[in-house]
Design an enzyme around this catalytic site. Sequence first.
Site, PDB file in Angstrom:
ATOM      1  N   HIS B   7     -41.198  93.729  49.155  1.00  0.00           N
ATOM      2  CA  HIS B   7     -40.064  94.004  50.037  1.00  0.00           C
ATOM      3  C   HIS B   7     -40.382  93.698  51.493  1.00  0.00           C
ATOM      4  O   HIS B   7     -41.545  93.532  51.866  1.00  0.00           O
ATOM      5  CB  HIS B   7     -39.584  95.459  49.906  1.00  0.00           C
ATOM      6  CG  HIS B   7     -40.579  96.481  50.353  1.00  0.00           C
ATOM      7  ND1 HIS B   7     -41.447  97.117  49.476  1.00  0.00           N
ATOM      8  CD2 HIS B   7     -40.877  97.000  51.577  1.00  0.00           C
ATOM      9  CE1 HIS B   7     -42.210  97.961  50.150  1.00  0.00           C
ATOM     10  NE2 HIS B   7     -41.891  97.912  51.432  1.00  0.00           N
ATOM     11  N   GLU B 129     -48.222  95.851  54.026  1.00  0.00           N
ATOM     12  CA  GLU B 129     -48.486  96.878  53.020  1.00  0.00           C
ATOM     13  C   GLU B 129     -48.903  96.170  51.725  1.00  0.00           C
ATOM     14  O   GLU B 129     -48.361  95.103  51.405  1.00  0.00           O
ATOM     15  CB  GLU B 129     -47.197  97.690  52.782  1.00  0.00           C
ATOM     16  CG  GLU B 129     -47.351  98.796  51.743  1.00  0.00           C
ATOM     17  CD  GLU B 129     -46.047  99.586  51.510  1.00  0.00           C
ATOM     18  OE1 GLU B 129     -44.970  99.101  51.894  1.00  0.00           O
ATOM     19  OE2 GLU B 129     -46.126 100.675  50.921  1.00  0.00           O
TER      20      GLU B 129
END
Lengths: 133, 133
Positions: B7, B129
């Site tokens: 994402h 991340e």
Amino acid sequence: MMNWLNHIAIVVPDLAAAAAQYKLLGATTSAPKDLPEHGVTVVFVGIPNTKIELMHPLGEGSPIAGFLEKNPAGGIHHICFEVAEIDETSAKLREIGVRILGDGKPKFGAHDRPVLFAHPKDFQGALIEFQQT
Amino acid sequence: MMNWLNHIAIVVPDLAAAAAQYKLLGATTSAPKDLPEHGVTVVFVGIPNTKIELMHPLGEGSPIAGFLEKNPAGGIHHICFEVAEIDETSAKLREIGVRILGDGKPKFGAHDRPVLFAHPKDFQGALIEFQQT
């Protein structure tokens, strides 16, 4: 209208060091490519479902020189979505109150396809590029 | 090691307005979801090849409150890559000189999977991340 995520563009202070880092983490990286008409040198990082464009200013008056001055360590610059019809996207953006950067007309982008950028102030602070497929 | 882009996270000043805008451009959007243990409310925007997480601070001491103070219009906050083994990624990052945020140990992220964040100063200014699949 808003289709595939084409790429994420990241401005980096050192293109070779950045490319080497992604490569060490297992991504594929292209050779650096100068795009003098766009004022950038790019390296493409291949990820199975999209790509990352590492960008560094090229020549005088690069459009990303200011970004790198403000963010000397680099940073995520923009994300790009594919759309079927750039003129339709342009009309839709205006209709919903989103300004288009520059003179408002689609330009030929780094991938030789018509593109436009929405004004970040009208798009939650994020710089979004739309590229015709 | 560096697989699928899971994402792109965008911090927004107004979650409902942001979600409405993406919807008007033809993307699918989820209902807002409070994640009190992570200090954020999120809306997922569906794109065929990945997703966007629109995030807004929730409660006191939200980890994204400072970002929104610094960027009141919002902005692209981080991108997340899937990896097979978070411990292997953690070791590899240290090996190539990339610091890991916090105490350096993987945590359970917003998707109930082990995650870690690389230090942006060691990653071309971009907050990345890594999430175990």
